[in-house]
Design a protein around this motif. Sequence first.
Motif, PDB file in Angstrom:
ATOM      1  N   ALA A 137      38.922  38.346  37.992  1.00 18.66           N
ATOM      2  CA  ALA A 137      38.746  38.714  39.397  1.00 18.66           C
ATOM      3  C   ALA A 137      38.761  40.234  39.575  1.00 18.66           C
ATOM      4  O   ALA A 137      37.991  40.784  40.380  1.00 18.66           O
ATOM      5  CB  ALA A 137      39.847  38.065  40.242  1.00 18.66           C
ATOM      6  N   GLU A 138      39.633  40.912  38.838  1.00 21.19           N
ATOM      7  CA  GLU A 138      39.664  42.374  38.904  1.00 21.19           C
ATOM      8  C   GLU A 138      38.321  42.961  38.479  1.00 21.19           C
ATOM      9  O   GLU A 138      37.797  43.884  39.118  1.00 21.19           O
ATOM     10  CB  GLU A 138      40.780  42.914  38.004  1.00 21.19           C
ATOM     11  CG  GLU A 138      42.185  42.636  38.508  1.00 21.19           C
ATOM     12  CD  GLU A 138      43.249  43.153  37.551  1.00 21.19           C
ATOM     13  OE1 GLU A 138      42.875  43.707  36.501  1.00 21.19           O
ATOM     14  OE2 GLU A 138      44.440  43.001  37.862  1.00 21.19           O
ATOM     15  N   LEU A 139      37.770  42.436  37.385  1.00 23.61           N
ATOM     16  CA  LEU A 139      36.489  42.949  36.882  1.00 23.61           C
ATOM     17  C   LEU A 139      35.346  42.621  37.839  1.00 23.61           C
ATOM     18  O   LEU A 139      34.424  43.438  38.023  1.00 23.61           O
ATOM     19  CB  LEU A 139      36.212  42.369  35.492  1.00 23.61           C
ATOM     20  CG  LEU A 139      37.155  42.833  34.377  1.00 23.61           C
ATOM     21  CD1 LEU A 139      36.893  42.055  33.094  1.00 23.61           C
ATOM     22  CD2 LEU A 139      36.992  44.331  34.120  1.00 23.61           C
ATOM     23  N   LEU A 140      35.389  41.444  38.436  1.00 25.72           N
ATOM     24  CA  LEU A 140      34.344  41.078  39.399  1.00 25.72           C
ATOM     25  C   LEU A 140      34.353  42.011  40.601  1.00 25.72           C
ATOM     26  O   LEU A 140      33.300  42.373  41.134  1.00 25.72           O
ATOM     27  CB  LEU A 140      34.555  39.631  39.861  1.00 25.72           C
ATOM     28  CG  LEU A 140      34.208  38.530  38.855  1.00 25.72           C
ATOM     29  CD1 LEU A 140      34.763  37.196  39.326  1.00 25.72           C
ATOM     30  CD2 LEU A 140      32.701  38.438  38.642  1.00 25.72           C
ATOM     31  N   LYS A 141      35.524  42.399  41.037  1.00 25.19           N
ATOM     32  CA  LYS A 141      35.660  43.228  42.235  1.00 25.19           C
ATOM     33  C   LYS A 141      35.409  44.704  41.952  1.00 25.19           C
ATOM     34  O   LYS A 141      34.834  45.414  42.776  1.00 25.19           O
ATOM     35  CB  LYS A 141      37.050  43.037  42.834  1.00 25.19           C
ATOM     36  CG  LYS A 141      37.251  43.741  44.170  1.00 25.19           C
ATOM     37  CD  LYS A 141      38.600  43.398  44.767  1.00 25.19           C
ATOM     38  CE  LYS A 141      38.783  44.041  46.135  1.00 25.19           C
ATOM     39  NZ  LYS A 141      40.088  43.700  46.739  1.00 25.19           N
ATOM     40  N   LEU A 142      35.841  45.170  40.781  1.00 29.65           N
ATOM     41  CA  LEU A 142      35.856  46.608  40.526  1.00 29.65           C
ATOM     42  C   LEU A 142      34.709  47.103  39.651  1.00 29.65           C
ATOM     43  O   LEU A 142      34.540  48.314  39.499  1.00 29.65           O
ATOM     44  CB  LEU A 142      37.189  46.999  39.874  1.00 29.65           C
ATOM     45  CG  LEU A 142      38.449  46.688  40.694  1.00 29.65           C
ATOM     46  CD1 LEU A 142      39.696  47.025  39.892  1.00 29.65           C
ATOM     47  CD2 LEU A 142      38.431  47.448  42.007  1.00 29.65           C
ATOM     48  N   THR A 143      33.947  46.198  39.035  1.00 31.58           N
ATOM     49  CA  THR A 143      32.868  46.620  38.146  1.00 31.58           C
ATOM     50  C   THR A 143      31.564  45.917  38.531  1.00 31.58           C
ATOM     51  O   THR A 143      31.553  44.994  39.354  1.00 31.58           O
ATOM     52  CB  THR A 143      33.185  46.294  36.667  1.00 31.58           C
ATOM     53  OG1 THR A 143      33.016  44.889  36.437  1.00 31.58           O
ATOM     54  CG2 THR A 143      34.617  46.684  36.322  1.00 31.58           C
ATOM     55  N   SER A 144      30.486  46.365  37.910  1.00 32.51           N
ATOM     56  CA  SER A 144      29.181  45.718  38.098  1.00 32.51           C
ATOM     57  C   SER A 144      28.769  44.952  36.846  1.00 32.51           C
ATOM     58  O   SER A 144      27.593  44.636  36.669  1.00 32.51           O
ATOM     59  CB  SER A 144      28.128  46.777  38.441  1.00 32.51           C
ATOM     60  OG  SER A 144      28.049  47.759  37.411  1.00 32.51           O
ATOM     61  N   LEU A 145      29.734  44.633  35.984  1.00 29.15           N
ATOM     62  CA  LEU A 145      29.436  43.865  34.779  1.00 29.15           C
ATOM     63  C   LEU A 145      28.852  42.507  35.135  1.00 29.15           C
ATOM     64  O   LEU A 145      29.188  41.920  36.176  1.00 29.15           O
ATOM     65  CB  LEU A 145      30.706  43.681  33.950  1.00 29.15           C
ATOM     66  CG  LEU A 145      31.301  44.914  33.275  1.00 29.15           C
ATOM     67  CD1 LEU A 145      32.670  44.588  32.686  1.00 29.15           C
ATOM     68  CD2 LEU A 145      30.359  45.426  32.186  1.00 29.15           C
ATOM     69  N   SER A 146      28.008  41.997  34.265  1.00 27.96           N
ATOM     70  CA  SER A 146      27.434  40.670  34.484  1.00 27.96           C
ATOM     71  C   SER A 146      28.517  39.603  34.348  1.00 27.96           C
ATOM     72  O   SER A 146      29.581  39.841  33.758  1.00 27.96           O
ATOM     73  CB  SER A 146      26.317  40.404  33.475  1.00 27.96           C
ATOM     74  OG  SER A 146      26.867  40.262  32.165  1.00 27.96           O
ATOM     75  N   ILE A 147      28.253  38.414  34.871  1.00 32.73           N
ATOM     76  CA  ILE A 147      29.202  37.303  34.773  1.00 32.73           C
ATOM     77  C   ILE A 147      29.470  36.978  33.304  1.00 32.73           C
ATOM     78  O   ILE A 147      30.617  36.734  32.897  1.00 32.73           O
ATOM     79  CB  ILE A 147      28.676  36.058  35.507  1.00 32.73           C
ATOM     80  CG1 ILE A 147      28.355  36.383  36.973  1.00 32.73           C
ATOM     81  CG2 ILE A 147      29.682  34.912  35.409  1.00 32.73           C
ATOM     82  CD1 ILE A 147      29.532  36.898  37.766  1.00 32.73           C
ATOM     83  N   ALA A 148      28.408  36.997  32.506  1.00 31.50           N
ATOM     84  CA  ALA A 148      28.566  36.694  31.081  1.00 31.50           C
ATOM     85  C   ALA A 148      29.447  37.728  30.392  1.00 31.50           C
ATOM     86  O   ALA A 148      30.308  37.376  29.568  1.00 31.50           O
ATOM     87  CB  ALA A 148      27.200  36.630  30.405  1.00 31.50           C
TER      88      ALA A 148
END
Length: 303
Positions: free
Chosen positions: A258-269
Amino acid sequence: MSNKNAEGILEYMYDNTHRKEPFMADLLFHIFPNENFIDLCLYQYGYEKCNPGHSFGPAARNHYLFHYILSGTGTLLADDTKGITQNYQIRSGQGFMIFPGQVTTYIADSNVPWEYLWVEFDGLRITEALSMTDFSKNKPVYHPHNKELRDKLADELMYISHHPKESPFHLIGHLYLFLDYLIQSAHSTQLLSNNKMSDYYIKEAINYIEQNFQNNITIEDVASVCGINRSYLGKIFKKNTGQSPQEFLMNYRMVKAAELLKLTSLSIADIGSAIGYENQLHFSRAFKNIYGVSPREWRNQHK
């Protein structure tokens, strides 16, 4: 450590097993250039081969100071928690911990003076780490329970002393290894005798998960690190935390996701891979089980 501000030369020869044979000047002294590390910070470190009767102190330190005795013997005079000076005879293969604010004097033997490696450190995690050992102002002497771990501890101190020009992150990494070997080789006998090992196992399990959640680890791996079987780990973990180890691992991974989803633009994969899920479908299912929506929907809701 000597109070001379000098720097010596330390060289190593490595054999095929990478064991080290040190060729040392009598004194090696380094100051760590960066004090911005919070959890664990290095301040000063070095090596000294003392002259007969050489002493340092009485003095008090601002941080923790650990000495490991490579050879020889000497005496530590250290104030206990009541301010009473205690006398300790310490020999090669042992060591001693000086606590912040503790008044100490240490003296090399007149006939067989000691040589030692030393490191001054501190940080937010130190009190917690040392609580798993027998160390205190009343018990400052290092009595390792395991020779292999003791040797690894000495290797890390030797490495740090030999590589002052490495980056701060590099040296802090080796300081973490030193601290890990220190904790493992000096684990608390009181903890064992008071039947509180379950607390120790749970703390070790959580620490391992926090440090390795991004890898393809299993609960068997966690139990193995703690030195117990999976069934016993599951029993004590559920009793003390209300979750199984597997539930804790999954929840921890999803919080990080959740932190990465909110704070980065990385792909889901990529996010799934970053928290230990190489299969994107498995990651999405696990995430939905915790948050009720898919990772993509959660990201859209929390932009």
